[in-house]
Structure formats: C-alpha cells, structure tokens
Motif scaffolding. Structure first.
Motif, short mmCIF file in Angstrom:
data_model
loop_
_atom_site.label_atom_id
_atom_site.label_comp_id
_atom_site.label_asym_id
_atom_site.label_seq_id
_atom_site.Cartn_x
_atom_site.Cartn_y
_atom_site.Cartn_z
N VAL A 55 -6.96 -47.78 8.84
CA VAL A 55 -6.47 -46.93 7.75
C VAL A 55 -6.60 -47.62 6.40
O VAL A 55 -6.28 -48.80 6.24
N ARG A 56 -7.08 -46.86 5.42
CA ARG A 56 -7.17 -47.30 4.03
C ARG A 56 -6.32 -46.35 3.18
O ARG A 56 -6.45 -45.12 3.30
N GLN A 57 -5.46 -46.89 2.34
CA GLN A 57 -4.68 -46.06 1.42
C GLN A 57 -5.42 -45.98 0.08
O GLN A 57 -5.59 -47.00 -0.59
N THR A 94 0.08 -44.07 7.85
CA THR A 94 -0.81 -45.22 8.01
C THR A 94 -0.45 -45.99 9.29
O THR A 94 -1.34 -46.40 10.04
N ASN A 95 0.84 -46.15 9.53
CA ASN A 95 1.29 -46.86 10.73
C ASN A 95 0.99 -46.05 11.99
O ASN A 95 0.59 -46.61 13.02
N THR A 112 -2.76 -46.02 12.71
CA THR A 112 -3.15 -47.37 13.12
C THR A 112 -2.80 -47.58 14.59
O THR A 112 -3.56 -48.18 15.36
N ARG A 161 -8.60 -42.48 5.60
CA ARG A 161 -7.67 -42.53 4.47
C ARG A 161 -6.45 -41.67 4.72
O ARG A 161 -6.55 -40.49 5.09
N THR A 162 -5.26 -42.26 4.52
CA THR A 162 -4.01 -41.50 4.47
C THR A 162 -2.99 -42.37 3.73
O THR A 162 -3.34 -43.45 3.23
N VAL A 163 -1.73 -41.92 3.63
CA VAL A 163 -0.69 -42.67 2.93
C VAL A 163 0.63 -42.60 3.71
O VAL A 163 0.76 -41.83 4.65
#
Length: 387
Positions: A211-213, A201-202, A205, A195-197
């Motif tokens: 990655v899950r937001q 995320t890019n 990845t 998890r990140t934001v």
C-alpha cells in the motif's frame, strides 16, 4: 334625563374609550416592526469566516459539496454569515488543515478524519473504520445518538486539535477501485502496489497488498507511470474527474476497505463561541441540511458518471467478489484486534461502535426488504443492466 346623569354617563364612556385606547396602543406597541426585527436577529452583525478545503476548485464534486454547505450557511443567515471557501493549498497543505484551524490561521476546514489518522489511529474509526454491518448513515447516527461525538471530541483533544467538528455527506461505500485486469481472487491482488489511506492501509496490507498513501491528485499519474498497479479514491464522479478511465478499464465497485466515510468540518472553537447563538446554530444545522442535499446529489451524479464510464469510455464495471470481501473482513479483524490490544482509547471506541451496531443493525437488516430482488424483478440481473 338630568345633567348629573348625562355627566356620569359621559365620564363612564370617556374612561371606557380611554381604557380601550390604552390596551390597543399597548398591543400596537408590542407589534411594532422594530421590536420584531430586534428579536428575530435580522439585524445580526455581518460575519465572514474563512474555510480551506482539502479539495481543488474547478471540476471537483467534493469542493462543490463544500461550497453547497457554505451557500446554505449564507442563505440560512440571510447573508449575515458568510464563508470564504478556499481550495487545497491556498493557505496550508491538506495535512496541516487541522492545526491551521486549531491555531486560527483559518476559521474552518473541509476534509475527512482519515487525513489525521497519522496523529491518532482512532481518527479512522470516525469515517473509515470497520463496518460491523453499518453504512455511513449508521456511523453518523452513532456519532450523534450512540455516544460517538463524545469519543470524537476526546480523540481531537488527544492530538491537540482545538476545534468543534460538524459532519455531513454520508458517502456511499467506496469502490475497491481501478485495476489493470478483472480481479476476483485474493491471489490476484497479492503483491499489487495499491493506493489508499487511513486504516484501510493496514487492512489491505494484511491481505498481502503493497500500500502507498498518495494525495488524490497524484493517483492517476502514479498509475500511469507504474508507481502503483491499482488505486481507489472515492466514487465514479471524482474518479472520472481525476481521469482514472485513461489508465485503467477495469473498475471494481463495492468494498469494505472504506465503506462508511463522511466529511468533517472542523471549526475553531474560540471563533465559534465568539459568534452569536443564532450563527452558531446555523453552522451546525447547515451541516444537517447539507447532509441530505449532498447525498441526494451524489446518488444522481455518481450514477451518471458510472454510465458515462461504461458507455463513453468502455470501462468494465464489476462488483467486488465475495472472496475478496471476506478477506477484507478478516483483515479488519486482525487490524482491529492488534490496535485494541495496545491502545485503550481505540478499544473504547471500537466497543462503543460494536454495541451500537449489534442493536441497531439487527433491527435495520431484518426490517429492510431485499431491494436487489425488487430491482432485478423490474430490470433483470443487475450485472446485465445497461444504464
């Protein structure tokens, strides 16, 4: 002495005394308390603004820091300007704060620019972008003295936000986060659901992570149920308040995925301009005051929380390995390169940041002594120090 002489002397004395009285009276009149009160703004009309934060109330240090800002506004205005701070979801969802402020549903918000990354990828550059050697302190300096604010205002206009933003709290670099084991190699994290934001995320990845937001409140339950394998949020205090120590005993500090973030306080521009110049100045300068106060508080509270995690909850704390950090930087190079090719505005912001970092960070990095050397001279190898 003749009567004529006496009469002339009397007249001269009379005019001298009268003139002195007029001058004194004028000075007294100029110093009347009523006039000073009007000029000082002490009789400022009382105004109450509404702010919604992206954080829950209660035991949440970010909500506490938002309240610190509100308290400073109240104190600096002598109580004539107050802010009614509401927790996340009280009026709108987190993702709706920017639009709610723009349309006047609430007067102000308290969140981070990464939360409107979905509207414009450049939003992440104003807090969760590549480092180029800069910490959040230097990114905030770029905002105010390196051309960043003009670009930020261009970015908000592009997504249709009608607000003026204030920034505070230069956050320390965020931990890589919580894992089910000690990870030291890139191969250890490939395929992990994480998890990140924001642009992170890019970047992650690109390193091979899945990655899950997720919102902050959903991170711990998601890791507990296996929806994700690993996660980050922000800092030892917030992480412990979420209960991350109950789902993991491996905590990795120091990361480039989000190494320089700060709070954004959007304020409806029309509402801001309706306020007196004094109140406008207070809203702006209270952010500068909170900037220092929140950072001082963070250093104390985050280190206390880290000590608690280690000594009470038996959490193993590591510094993220150089191999993973190097892979993160390569991930940033790829992500930034891809965005620069397809987004002219994104490219303009990146160029501005690089130009600023090249000049200022050469000075700062060459001028700073090795603080780790001084620490270890006194306390021993940093990884072995008990706090």
């Amino acid at each position: 002495m003749s009567k004529k002489t006496i009469s002339s002397n009397s007249r001269r004395k009379f005019f001298k005394v009268a003139t002195s009285a007029v001058v004194a009276g004028g000075l007294l009149a100029a110093c009347k308390p009523e006039d000073n009160t009007k000029k000082s703004g002490a009789a400022e009309k009382s105004v109450k603004l509404t702010m919604q934060a992206a954080w829950p109330s209660g035991a949440n240090i970010f909500f506490e820091m938002a309240q610190d800002y509100c308290n400073m506004v109240r104190d600096m205005s002598g109580g004539s300007l107050t802010i009614d701070l509401k927790p996340v979801g009280a009026v709108v969802k987190t993702s709706e704060i920017g639009q709610a402020v723009s349309s006047g549903i609430v007067d102000m918000g308290h969140w981070v620019t990464a939360y409107w990354y979905g509207k414009n990828a450049a939003a992440s550059l104003f807090g969760t972008g590549p480092s180029y050697g800069m910490s959040s302190q230097e990114v905030m300096a770029w905002m105010e003295y390196g051309g960043g604010r003009k670009l930020y205002e261009e970015a908000t206009a592009k997504v249709g936000f009608n607000y003026t933003g204030f920034f505070h709290m230069p956050m320390p670099a965020q931990p890589f986060g919580w894992f089910k084991k000690n990870v030291t190699k890139v191969s250890d994290v490939k395929g992990m659901k994480y998890r990140t934001v924001g642009l992170a995320t890019n970047v992650l990845t690109a390193m091979g992570m899945v990655v899950r937001q997720l919102p902050g409140g959903e991170i711990q339950p998601a890791m507990k149920t296996g929806l994700i394998d690993a996660a980050e949020f922000n800092n030892p205090t917030s992480d412990s308040q979420f209960g991350m120590q109950d789902v993991s005993k491996h905590y990795h500090l120091g990361s480039f995925h989000q190494s320089q973030e700060m709070f954004e306080i959007p304020c409806n521009t029309k509402r801001l301009k309706s306020l007196s110049p004094a109140h406008q100045a207070i809203l702006k300068n209270a952010a500068y005051a909170a900037n220092s106060d929140n950072y001082f508080k963070a250093l104390s509270r985050y280190s206390e929380s880290l000590s608690m995690l280690m000594n009470k909850h038996n959490v193993n704390v590591y510094q993220t390995s150089d191999e993973i950090l190097a892979a993160q930087l390569k991930g940033w190079d790829k992500v930034i390169g891809d965005f620069v090719k397809k987004d002219a505005f994104f490219a303009k912001v990146v160029k501005s940041q690089k130009d600023y970092a090249r000049r200022t960070m050469k000075y700062l990095l060459m001028n700073q002594p090795n603080y780790k050397l001084a620490y270890e001279n006194e306390f021993g190898p940093i990884g072995q120090v008990k706090i």
